[in-house]
Design a protein around this motif. Structure first.
Motif, PDB file in Angstrom:
ATOM      1  N   CYS A   6       0.851  -1.186   0.000  1.00  9.60           N
ATOM      2  CA  CYS A   6       0.000   0.000   0.000  1.00  9.60           C
ATOM      3  C   CYS A   6       0.889   1.238   0.000  1.00  9.60           C
ATOM      4  O   CYS A   6       1.781   1.360   0.848  1.00  9.60           O
ATOM      5  CB  CYS A   6      -0.899   0.025   1.236  1.00  9.60           C
ATOM      6  SG  CYS A   6      -2.165  -1.258   1.273  1.00  9.60           S
ATOM      7  N   ASP A   8       1.168   5.355   0.364  1.00 12.60           N
ATOM      8  CA  ASP A   8       0.631   6.691   0.565  1.00 12.60           C
ATOM      9  C   ASP A   8       0.727   7.415  -0.777  1.00 12.60           C
ATOM     10  O   ASP A   8       1.551   7.062  -1.627  1.00 12.60           O
ATOM     11  CB  ASP A   8       1.442   7.421   1.638  1.00 12.60           C
ATOM     12  CG  ASP A   8       1.076   8.884   1.739  1.00 12.60           C
ATOM     13  OD1 ASP A   8      -0.103   9.176   1.997  1.00 12.60           O
ATOM     14  OD2 ASP A   8       1.969   9.733   1.534  1.00 12.60           O
ATOM     15  N   LYS A 160      -5.739   9.862   8.337  1.00 13.08           N
ATOM     16  CA  LYS A 160      -4.511   9.233   8.814  1.00 13.08           C
ATOM     17  C   LYS A 160      -3.813  10.194   9.774  1.00 13.08           C
ATOM     18  O   LYS A 160      -3.858  11.400   9.556  1.00 13.08           O
ATOM     19  CB  LYS A 160      -3.579   8.914   7.638  1.00 13.08           C
ATOM     20  CG  LYS A 160      -4.079   7.797   6.745  1.00 13.08           C
ATOM     21  CD  LYS A 160      -2.994   7.293   5.797  1.00 13.08           C
ATOM     22  CE  LYS A 160      -2.619   8.312   4.748  1.00 13.08           C
ATOM     23  NZ  LYS A 160      -1.547   7.823   3.844  1.00 13.08           N
ATOM     24  N   TYR A 166      -6.022   2.268   8.576  1.00  9.08           N
ATOM     25  CA  TYR A 166      -5.138   1.130   8.298  1.00  9.08           C
ATOM     26  C   TYR A 166      -5.857  -0.202   8.530  1.00  9.08           C
ATOM     27  O   TYR A 166      -5.629  -1.165   7.784  1.00  9.08           O
ATOM     28  CB  TYR A 166      -3.880   1.232   9.161  1.00  9.08           C
ATOM     29  CG  TYR A 166      -3.218   2.587   9.032  1.00  9.08           C
ATOM     30  CD1 TYR A 166      -2.237   2.823   8.083  1.00  9.08           C
ATOM     31  CD2 TYR A 166      -3.617   3.653   9.848  1.00  9.08           C
ATOM     32  CE1 TYR A 166      -1.652   4.077   7.948  1.00  9.08           C
ATOM     33  CE2 TYR A 166      -3.040   4.906   9.722  1.00  9.08           C
ATOM     34  CZ  TYR A 166      -2.067   5.115   8.771  1.00  9.08           C
ATOM     35  OH  TYR A 166      -1.504   6.356   8.632  1.00  9.08           O
ATOM     36  N   ASN A 170      -6.501  -3.069   5.787  1.00  9.81           N
ATOM     37  CA  ASN A 170      -6.234  -4.487   6.005  1.00  9.81           C
ATOM     38  C   ASN A 170      -7.458  -5.346   5.706  1.00  9.81           C
ATOM     39  O   ASN A 170      -7.358  -6.410   5.077  1.00  9.81           O
ATOM     40  CB  ASN A 170      -5.769  -4.715   7.446  1.00  9.81           C
ATOM     41  CG  ASN A 170      -4.263  -4.852   7.564  1.00  9.81           C
ATOM     42  OD1 ASN A 170      -3.628  -5.465   6.706  1.00  9.81           O
ATOM     43  ND2 ASN A 170      -3.696  -4.298   8.616  1.00  9.81           N
ATOM     44  N   ARG A 185       2.365  -8.074   3.804  1.00 11.09           N
ATOM     45  CA  ARG A 185       1.684  -6.796   3.584  1.00 11.09           C
ATOM     46  C   ARG A 185       2.608  -5.644   3.971  1.00 11.09           C
ATOM     47  O   ARG A 185       3.046  -5.546   5.114  1.00 11.09           O
ATOM     48  CB  ARG A 185       0.376  -6.730   4.376  1.00 11.09           C
ATOM     49  CG  ARG A 185      -0.661  -7.722   3.875  1.00 11.09           C
ATOM     50  CD  ARG A 185      -1.994  -7.589   4.596  1.00 11.09           C
ATOM     51  NE  ARG A 185      -2.961  -8.554   4.055  1.00 11.09           N
ATOM     52  CZ  ARG A 185      -4.224  -8.663   4.456  1.00 11.09           C
ATOM     53  NH1 ARG A 185      -4.688  -7.849   5.406  1.00 11.09           N
ATOM     54  NH2 ARG A 185      -5.022  -9.560   3.914  1.00 11.09           N
ATOM     55  N   TRP A 186       2.856  -4.768   3.000  1.00 10.39           N
ATOM     56  CA  TRP A 186       3.778  -3.652   3.192  1.00 10.39           C
ATOM     57  C   TRP A 186       3.053  -2.321   3.027  1.00 10.39           C
ATOM     58  O   TRP A 186       2.061  -2.229   2.304  1.00 10.39           O
ATOM     59  CB  TRP A 186       4.924  -3.738   2.176  1.00 10.39           C
ATOM     60  CG  TRP A 186       5.938  -4.780   2.544  1.00 10.39           C
ATOM     61  CD1 TRP A 186       5.820  -6.135   2.410  1.00 10.39           C
ATOM     62  CD2 TRP A 186       7.213  -4.541   3.136  1.00 10.39           C
ATOM     63  NE1 TRP A 186       6.941  -6.756   2.877  1.00 10.39           N
ATOM     64  CE2 TRP A 186       7.820  -5.809   3.323  1.00 10.39           C
ATOM     65  CE3 TRP A 186       7.912  -3.398   3.511  1.00 10.39           C
ATOM     66  CZ2 TRP A 186       9.088  -5.948   3.881  1.00 10.39           C
ATOM     67  CZ3 TRP A 186       9.176  -3.530   4.059  1.00 10.39           C
ATOM     68  CH2 TRP A 186       9.748  -4.792   4.243  1.00 10.39           C
ATOM     69  N   PHE A 187       3.596  -1.314   3.705  1.00 11.17           N
ATOM     70  CA  PHE A 187       3.082   0.051   3.578  1.00 11.17           C
ATOM     71  C   PHE A 187       4.269   0.963   3.296  1.00 11.17           C
ATOM     72  O   PHE A 187       5.289   0.908   3.996  1.00 11.17           O
ATOM     73  CB  PHE A 187       2.378   0.486   4.863  1.00 11.17           C
ATOM     74  CG  PHE A 187       1.374   1.590   4.676  1.00 11.17           C
ATOM     75  CD1 PHE A 187       0.019   1.317   4.626  1.00 11.17           C
ATOM     76  CD2 PHE A 187       1.786   2.914   4.533  1.00 11.17           C
ATOM     77  CE1 PHE A 187      -0.913   2.330   4.444  1.00 11.17           C
ATOM     78  CE2 PHE A 187       0.867   3.934   4.349  1.00 11.17           C
ATOM     79  CZ  PHE A 187      -0.488   3.647   4.305  1.00 11.17           C
ATOM     80  N   ALA A 198       0.875   2.423  10.484  1.00 13.19           N
ATOM     81  CA  ALA A 198       0.858   1.210   9.657  1.00 13.19           C
ATOM     82  C   ALA A 198       1.548   0.058  10.379  1.00 13.19           C
ATOM     83  O   ALA A 198       1.065  -1.085  10.370  1.00 13.19           O
ATOM     84  CB  ALA A 198       1.537   1.498   8.319  1.00 13.19           C
ATOM     85  N   PHE A 203       1.413  -3.909   9.332  1.00  9.73           N
ATOM     86  CA  PHE A 203       2.146  -3.790   8.073  1.00  9.73           C
ATOM     87  C   PHE A 203       3.654  -3.773   8.308  1.00  9.73           C
ATOM     88  O   PHE A 203       4.133  -3.245   9.314  1.00  9.73           O
ATOM     89  CB  PHE A 203       1.773  -2.485   7.358  1.00  9.73           C
ATOM     90  CG  PHE A 203       0.408  -2.457   6.748  1.00  9.73           C
ATOM     91  CD1 PHE A 203       0.187  -2.954   5.473  1.00  9.73           C
ATOM     92  CD2 PHE A 203      -0.666  -1.917   7.445  1.00  9.73           C
ATOM     93  CE1 PHE A 203      -1.083  -2.913   4.901  1.00  9.73           C
ATOM     94  CE2 PHE A 203      -1.938  -1.866   6.884  1.00  9.73           C
ATOM     95  CZ  PHE A 203      -2.147  -2.368   5.611  1.00  9.73           C
ATOM     96  N   THR A 205       7.023  -1.936   6.999  1.00 13.46           N
ATOM     97  CA  THR A 205       7.083  -0.517   6.657  1.00 13.46           C
ATOM     98  C   THR A 205       8.321  -0.166   5.846  1.00 13.46           C
ATOM     99  O   THR A 205       9.422  -0.649   6.112  1.00 13.46           O
ATOM    100  CB  THR A 205       7.061   0.333   7.936  1.00 13.46           C
ATOM    101  OG1 THR A 205       8.071  -0.141   8.836  1.00 13.46           O
ATOM    102  CG2 THR A 205       5.700   0.254   8.614  1.00 13.46           C
TER     103      THR A 205
END
Length: 241
Positions: A6, A8, A160, A166, A170, A185-187, A198, A203, A205
């Protein structure tokens, strides 16, 4: 499905030069007379707007960030001592806000998105910005992003870094059939405050230093990856076990 990431959007995928240039075009001589450069005014305006966007959300008065920006540009000018008789006109504000809806992509963004998808990643956006405006950023950059792959805070009714944004992301990833295995799962963000939320919601990061230039680990702790740009991000994510 396999791994997901995900992103930003504002400041991470798209830079603010267009808005800074619009401030220069509309207000440059007035700002120069008081010793203020357009970039400084932009970020003092934008960061204060982010604060107000978040604080109004916290107290249950959520307002879309575009509205906050539109109504606080004059205030930002007053704060840097621009005389009231030289304040931005409605036309000035409209021109700057139009530029805010036409932000340009960070270098390598399309290559990063395309490369991640080729490598089997699912790519999403999670943004403080409006959904249609954000989707249009990607269209203008010739980057495919389906509406169901973009979550706006407007959809959640919270700004946010409210955890609800978040956790909603998810839940949506789970609904989409994306893997929820540890580390899948990455942010990605260019703002440390975004990534701490996150991280707390599960997540992994990745911090991009394009905007802040300093992740301030003394306050925000350590993130999983620190990147120099989109191409660096692409290579590091592709090479994860």
């Amino acid at each position: 499905m396999g791994k997901s990431v995900c992103f930003d959007v504002l400041g991470t995928c798209f830079s603010f030069e267009a808005a800074i240039d619009a401030i220069e075009d509309r207000l440059g001589p007035r700002l120069k007379a008081i010793g203020v450069d357009p970039k400084t005014l932009f970020f003092s305006w934008f960061y204060a707007a982010q604060r107000d966007f978040t604080y109004t959300s916290v107290v249950g008065a959520y307002t879309p960030i575009a509205e906050v920006l539109k109504h606080t540009l004059k205030r930002a000018c007053y704060i840097v001592d621009l005389p009231r008789e030289q304040a931005p006109t409605e036309d000035d504000i409209a021109a700057v806000m139009k530029a805010v809806t036409s932000l340009k992509p960070r270098p390598g963004l399309k290559k990063c998105f395309d490369g991640l998808r080729t490598a089997g990643w699912e790519v999403y956006g999670v943004t403080n910005g409006g959904k249609e405006t954000s989707l249009n950023y990607y269209r203008l950059a010739d980057i495919a992003l389906e509406p169901d792959h973009l979550l706006s805070c407007d959809d959640v009714g919270a700004a946010k870094p409210d955890f609800r944004v978040y956790t909603t992301a998810n839940k949506h990833l789970t609904f989409q059939g994306v893997s929820d295995a540890e580390g899948d799962r990455w942010f990605v963000a260019a703002h440390a405050w975004d990534l701490i939320a996150a991280r707390k919601t599960g997540f992994k990061t990745a911090y991009l230093g394009d905007e802040e230039h300093d992740a301030v680990p003394e306050i925000f702790g350590q993130f999983d990856l620190y990147l120099e740009g989109m191409e660096d991000l692409l290579e590091k994510l592709k090479n994860l076990d």
